[in-house]
Design a protein around this motif. Sequence first.
Motif, PDB file in Angstrom:
ATOM      1  N   PHE A 192       0.893  -1.364  -0.126  1.00  0.00           N
ATOM      2  CA  PHE A 192      -0.058   0.225   0.076  1.00  0.00           C
ATOM      3  C   PHE A 192       0.735   1.132  -0.049  1.00  0.00           C
ATOM      4  O   PHE A 192       0.414   2.291  -0.377  1.00  0.00           O
TER       5      PHE A 192
ATOM      6  N   ILE B 152     -11.395  -2.066   4.387  1.00  0.00           N
ATOM      7  CA  ILE B 152     -10.109  -2.671   4.442  1.00  0.00           C
ATOM      8  C   ILE B 152      -9.626  -2.667   5.855  1.00  0.00           C
ATOM      9  O   ILE B 152      -9.668  -1.630   6.717  1.00  0.00           O
TER      10      ILE B 152
ATOM     11  N   VAL C  94      -3.554  -2.475   6.138  1.00  0.00           N
ATOM     12  CA  VAL C  94      -2.644  -2.312   4.871  1.00  0.00           C
ATOM     13  C   VAL C  94      -1.297  -2.723   5.026  1.00  0.00           C
ATOM     14  O   VAL C  94      -0.690  -2.477   6.381  1.00  0.00           O
TER      15      VAL C  94
ATOM     16  N   LEU D 215      -5.747   1.380   7.877  1.00  0.00           N
ATOM     17  CA  LEU D 215      -5.810   2.298   6.981  1.00  0.00           C
ATOM     18  C   LEU D 215      -5.936   3.641   7.388  1.00  0.00           C
ATOM     19  O   LEU D 215      -6.780   3.857   8.335  1.00  0.00           O
TER      20      LEU D 215
ATOM     21  N   VAL E 143      -5.947   8.487   2.024  1.00  0.00           N
ATOM     22  CA  VAL E 143      -6.542   7.842   0.877  1.00  0.00           C
ATOM     23  C   VAL E 143      -7.385   9.162   0.381  1.00  0.00           C
ATOM     24  O   VAL E 143      -7.224   9.283  -0.981  1.00  0.00           O
TER      25      VAL E 143
END
Length: 116
Positions: A69, A90, A93, A105, A110
């Motif tokens: 990631f 998710i 990662v 995450l 993101v």
Amino acid sequence: AGRMQDNEPLMRALAKLVNSNRPDLVLFVGEALVGNDSIDQVTKFNQALEDLSGVRDPRLIDGIVLTKFDTIDDKVGAAISMVYVTGKPIVFVGVGQTYADIRNLNVKMVVKQLVK
């Protein structure tokens, strides 16, 4: 299953393993680098668990783990699509080579990648 999601004997064995052991958590593990192919992979993996299980109420995935990631940038949208398509989060990662490199995450990162 990764790139082997079309390998029916492997998927049948995984579905049998999940159904016979009834684990507390079933996670799909995939590479973040594959972009939109990951959507196809997770969909086929989940479908194979359903179709090949041989039971009435099959166990499907509970969440997603994305490896590599730390190397994605414009492919981050595929991660969002995986969550949308499966309805599953998710969970972790991977951002390196060791167990210590497994992270939760970072949603802010993101979103930042999506709007840049």
